[in-house]
Design a protein around this motif. Structure first.
Motif, PDB file in Angstrom:
ATOM      1  N   VAL A  12      -2.239 -43.711  29.888  1.00 21.55           N
ATOM      2  CA  VAL A  12      -1.648 -44.398  28.742  1.00 21.55           C
ATOM      3  C   VAL A  12      -1.171 -45.767  29.223  1.00 21.55           C
ATOM      4  CG1 VAL A  12       0.188 -44.364  27.010  1.00 21.55           C
ATOM      5  CG2 VAL A  12      -0.883 -42.219  27.734  1.00 21.55           C
ATOM      6  N   ILE A  13      -1.555 -46.816  28.505  1.00 20.22           N
ATOM      7  CA  ILE A  13      -1.114 -48.170  28.827  1.00 20.22           C
ATOM      8  C   ILE A  13      -0.258 -48.662  27.676  1.00 20.22           C
ATOM      9  CG2 ILE A  13      -1.806 -50.522  29.401  1.00 20.22           C
ATOM     10  CD1 ILE A  13      -4.536 -49.337  30.294  1.00 20.22           C
ATOM     11  N   VAL A  14       0.979 -49.049  27.976  1.00 17.93           N
ATOM     12  CA  VAL A  14       1.892 -49.558  26.962  1.00 17.93           C
ATOM     13  C   VAL A  14       1.859 -51.086  27.013  1.00 17.93           C
ATOM     14  CG1 VAL A  14       4.282 -49.669  26.170  1.00 17.93           C
ATOM     15  CG2 VAL A  14       3.393 -47.537  27.126  1.00 17.93           C
ATOM     16  N   VAL A  15       1.590 -51.706  25.867  1.00 16.67           N
ATOM     17  CA  VAL A  15       1.571 -53.165  25.736  1.00 16.67           C
ATOM     18  C   VAL A  15       2.488 -53.552  24.580  1.00 16.67           C
ATOM     19  CG1 VAL A  15      -0.764 -53.409  26.677  1.00 16.67           C
ATOM     20  CG2 VAL A  15      -0.461 -53.134  24.221  1.00 16.67           C
ATOM     21  N   GLU A  16       2.723 -54.847  24.428  1.00 13.86           N
ATOM     22  CA  GLU A  16       3.637 -55.302  23.381  1.00 13.86           C
ATOM     23  C   GLU A  16       3.000 -55.378  21.994  1.00 13.86           C
ATOM     24  OE1 GLU A  16       6.657 -58.377  24.425  1.00 13.86           O
ATOM     25  OE2 GLU A  16       5.521 -58.414  26.312  1.00 13.86           O
ATOM     26  N   GLY A  17       1.850 -56.016  21.887  1.00 11.10           N
ATOM     27  CA  GLY A  17       1.291 -56.246  20.559  1.00 11.10           C
ATOM     28  C   GLY A  17      -0.169 -55.889  20.411  1.00 11.10           C
ATOM     29  N   LYS A  18      -0.653 -56.043  19.180  1.00  6.51           N
ATOM     30  CA  LYS A  18      -2.036 -55.690  18.860  1.00  6.51           C
ATOM     31  C   LYS A  18      -3.045 -56.560  19.600  1.00  6.51           C
ATOM     32  CE  LYS A  18      -0.907 -53.830  14.332  1.00  6.51           C
ATOM     33  NZ  LYS A  18      -0.969 -54.010  12.892  1.00  6.51           N
ATOM     34  N   THR A  19      -2.717 -57.857  19.786  1.00 12.04           N
ATOM     35  CA  THR A  19      -3.655 -58.722  20.513  1.00 12.04           C
ATOM     36  C   THR A  19      -3.725 -58.319  21.981  1.00 12.04           C
ATOM     37  OG1 THR A  19      -1.936 -60.404  20.790  1.00 12.04           O
ATOM     38  CG2 THR A  19      -3.457 -60.689  18.938  1.00 12.04           C
ATOM     39  N   ASP A  20      -2.604 -57.841  22.541  1.00 14.66           N
ATOM     40  CA  ASP A  20      -2.604 -57.333  23.915  1.00 14.66           C
ATOM     41  C   ASP A  20      -3.482 -56.080  23.995  1.00 14.66           C
ATOM     42  OD1 ASP A  20      -0.700 -59.306  24.483  1.00 14.66           O
ATOM     43  OD2 ASP A  20       0.978 -57.926  24.204  1.00 14.66           O
ATOM     44  N   LYS A  21      -3.349 -55.217  23.007  1.00 14.37           N
ATOM     45  CA  LYS A  21      -4.143 -53.990  22.966  1.00 14.37           C
ATOM     46  C   LYS A  21      -5.632 -54.316  22.906  1.00 14.37           C
ATOM     47  CE  LYS A  21      -4.735 -49.698  20.330  1.00 14.37           C
ATOM     48  NZ  LYS A  21      -4.148 -48.828  19.294  1.00 14.37           N
TER      49      LYS A  21
ATOM     50  N   THR B  85       8.731 -39.308  24.967  1.00 15.15           N
ATOM     51  CA  THR B  85       9.240 -38.346  25.951  1.00 15.15           C
ATOM     52  C   THR B  85       8.599 -36.983  25.729  1.00 15.15           C
ATOM     53  OG1 THR B  85      11.328 -39.542  26.125  1.00 15.15           O
ATOM     54  CG2 THR B  85      11.327 -37.277  26.886  1.00 15.15           C
ATOM     55  N   ASP B  86       8.361 -36.648  24.467  1.00  9.48           N
ATOM     56  CA  ASP B  86       7.734 -35.367  24.138  1.00  9.48           C
ATOM     57  C   ASP B  86       6.241 -35.334  24.452  1.00  9.48           C
ATOM     58  OD1 ASP B  86      10.154 -34.400  23.242  1.00  9.48           O
ATOM     59  OD2 ASP B  86       9.733 -34.799  21.121  1.00  9.48           O
ATOM     60  N   ARG B  87       5.555 -36.471  24.274  1.00 10.88           N
ATOM     61  CA  ARG B  87       4.093 -36.423  24.405  1.00 10.88           C
ATOM     62  C   ARG B  87       3.524 -37.036  25.683  1.00 10.88           C
ATOM     63  NH1 ARG B  87       2.188 -41.354  20.510  1.00 10.88           N
ATOM     64  NH2 ARG B  87       0.421 -41.570  21.888  1.00 10.88           N
ATOM     65  N   LEU B  88       4.353 -37.657  26.518  1.00 13.13           N
ATOM     66  CA  LEU B  88       3.826 -38.302  27.715  1.00 13.13           C
ATOM     67  C   LEU B  88       3.947 -37.523  29.023  1.00 13.13           C
ATOM     68  CD1 LEU B  88       4.878 -42.006  27.082  1.00 13.13           C
ATOM     69  CD2 LEU B  88       2.663 -40.935  26.700  1.00 13.13           C
ATOM     70  N   PRO B  89       4.721 -36.444  29.097  1.00 18.49           N
ATOM     71  CA  PRO B  89       4.818 -35.741  30.386  1.00 18.49           C
ATOM     72  C   PRO B  89       3.450 -35.313  30.910  1.00 18.49           C
ATOM     73  CG  PRO B  89       6.494 -34.928  28.903  1.00 18.49           C
ATOM     74  CD  PRO B  89       5.584 -35.826  28.085  1.00 18.49           C
ATOM     75  N   GLY B  90       3.245 -35.523  32.206  1.00 18.96           N
ATOM     76  CA  GLY B  90       1.984 -35.144  32.832  1.00 18.96           C
ATOM     77  C   GLY B  90       0.890 -36.175  32.676  1.00 18.96           C
ATOM     78  N   ARG B  91       1.167 -37.242  31.960  1.00 23.59           N
ATOM     79  CA  ARG B  91       0.159 -38.283  31.756  1.00 23.59           C
ATOM     80  C   ARG B  91       0.489 -39.478  32.644  1.00 23.59           C
ATOM     81  NH1 ARG B  91      -0.440 -38.814  25.388  1.00 23.59           N
ATOM     82  NH2 ARG B  91      -2.363 -39.856  25.942  1.00 23.59           N
ATOM     83  N   GLU B  92      -0.520 -40.203  33.051  1.00 27.46           N
ATOM     84  CA  GLU B  92      -0.326 -41.371  33.885  1.00 27.46           C
ATOM     85  C   GLU B  92       0.029 -42.543  32.969  1.00 27.46           C
ATOM     86  OE1 GLU B  92      -2.521 -43.281  37.767  1.00 27.46           O
ATOM     87  OE2 GLU B  92      -3.635 -41.929  36.469  1.00 27.46           O
ATOM     88  N   LEU B  93       1.222 -43.106  33.163  1.00 26.51           N
ATOM     89  CA  LEU B  93       1.751 -44.131  32.275  1.00 26.51           C
ATOM     90  C   LEU B  93       1.797 -45.482  32.981  1.00 26.51           C
ATOM     91  CD1 LEU B  93       3.095 -44.808  29.531  1.00 26.51           C
ATOM     92  CD2 LEU B  93       5.285 -44.155  30.577  1.00 26.51           C
ATOM     93  N   PHE B  94       1.255 -46.506  32.311  1.00 28.43           N
ATOM     94  CA  PHE B  94       1.236 -47.873  32.823  1.00 28.43           C
ATOM     95  C   PHE B  94       1.943 -48.781  31.820  1.00 28.43           C
ATOM     96  CE2 PHE B  94      -2.457 -45.670  34.413  1.00 28.43           C
ATOM     97  CZ  PHE B  94      -2.474 -45.987  35.764  1.00 28.43           C
TER      98      PHE B  94
ATOM     99  N   VAL C 209      -3.981 -46.822  24.422  1.00 30.97           N
ATOM    100  CA  VAL C 209      -3.175 -48.036  24.513  1.00 30.97           C
ATOM    101  C   VAL C 209      -2.170 -48.001  23.370  1.00 30.97           C
ATOM    102  CG1 VAL C 209      -3.166 -50.554  24.569  1.00 30.97           C
ATOM    103  CG2 VAL C 209      -5.103 -49.305  25.545  1.00 30.97           C
ATOM    104  N   ILE C 210      -0.895 -48.052  23.721  1.00 33.37           N
ATOM    105  CA  ILE C 210       0.194 -47.985  22.749  1.00 33.37           C
ATOM    106  C   ILE C 210       0.855 -49.348  22.629  1.00 33.37           C
ATOM    107  CG2 ILE C 210       2.433 -46.953  22.231  1.00 33.37           C
ATOM    108  CD1 ILE C 210       1.603 -44.507  23.850  1.00 33.37           C
ATOM    109  N   CYS C 211       1.079 -49.800  21.393  1.00 29.82           N
ATOM    110  CA  CYS C 211       1.777 -51.055  21.132  1.00 29.82           C
ATOM    111  C   CYS C 211       3.243 -50.771  20.811  1.00 29.82           C
ATOM    112  CB  CYS C 211       1.182 -51.784  19.929  1.00 29.82           C
ATOM    113  SG  CYS C 211      -0.495 -52.331  20.166  1.00 29.82           S
ATOM    114  N   THR C 212       4.135 -51.582  21.386  1.00 24.40           N
ATOM    115  CA  THR C 212       5.559 -51.459  21.055  1.00 24.40           C
ATOM    116  C   THR C 212       5.959 -52.450  19.980  1.00 24.40           C
ATOM    117  OG1 THR C 212       6.305 -53.106  22.654  1.00 24.40           O
ATOM    118  CG2 THR C 212       6.108 -50.813  23.435  1.00 24.40           C
ATOM    119  N   ASN C 213       5.097 -53.415  19.718  1.00 17.08           N
ATOM    120  CA  ASN C 213       5.412 -54.512  18.801  1.00 17.08           C
ATOM    121  C   ASN C 213       6.666 -55.252  19.258  1.00 17.08           C
ATOM    122  OD1 ASN C 213       3.168 -54.094  17.058  1.00 17.08           O
ATOM    123  ND2 ASN C 213       4.234 -52.304  16.271  1.00 17.08           N
ATOM    124  N   GLY C 214       6.842 -55.320  20.571  1.00 21.59           N
ATOM    125  CA  GLY C 214       7.921 -56.100  21.164  1.00 21.59           C
ATOM    126  C   GLY C 214       9.247 -55.386  21.307  1.00 21.59           C
TER     127      GLY C 214
END
Length: 114
Positions: free
Chosen positions: A8-17, A46-55, A30-35
């Motif tokens: 899972v890669i966390v980025v800020e916005g849709k253009t980053d995604k 926290t519920d869905r990311l355990p065991g996953r590689e997070l960037f 790829v998850i967007c936080t929208n800043g």
């Protein structure tokens, strides 16, 4: 869990995604936080990311660093990826640069960016 669910890669916005998805050559989410990120979103992750590689891949600016600090506290196991400060934003960085950042984290990138 399928292979696409492991990274899972966390980025800020849709253009980053869009930028990340344009260069990556393996199934990733790829998850967007929208800043910003609120308590509800943190609880959901926290519920869905355990065991996953997070960037975490945020912009090289003040808001990106603020978000990175918050995510570092909430997800200490996450790997932090950094673009060169001269580009300031993930979306503004050249595809080849983003590919190199991802490649250093052992994320497969499309051959044309090697």
């Amino acid at each position: 869990m399928t292979d696409s669910e492991w990274k899972v890669i966390v980025v800020e916005g849709k253009t980053d995604k869009r930028k990340v998805l344009a260069v990556v050559d393996e199934p990733v989410e790829v998850i967007c936080t929208n800043g910003t990120i609120g308590i509800g979103k943190i609880d959901e992750w926290t519920d869905r990311l355990p065991g996953r590689e997070l960037f975490i891949l945020t912009d090289a600016d003040e808001s990106g660093e603020k978000l990175r600090k918050k995510l570092r506290r909430e997800f200490p196991e996450a790997k932090h990826l950094y673009i060169d400060r001269s580009y300031r934003e993930v979306a503004a960085a050249p595809d080849r640069h983003v590919a190199q950042v991802l490649l250093r984290a052992n994320i497969a990138v499309k051959r044309e960016f090697l």
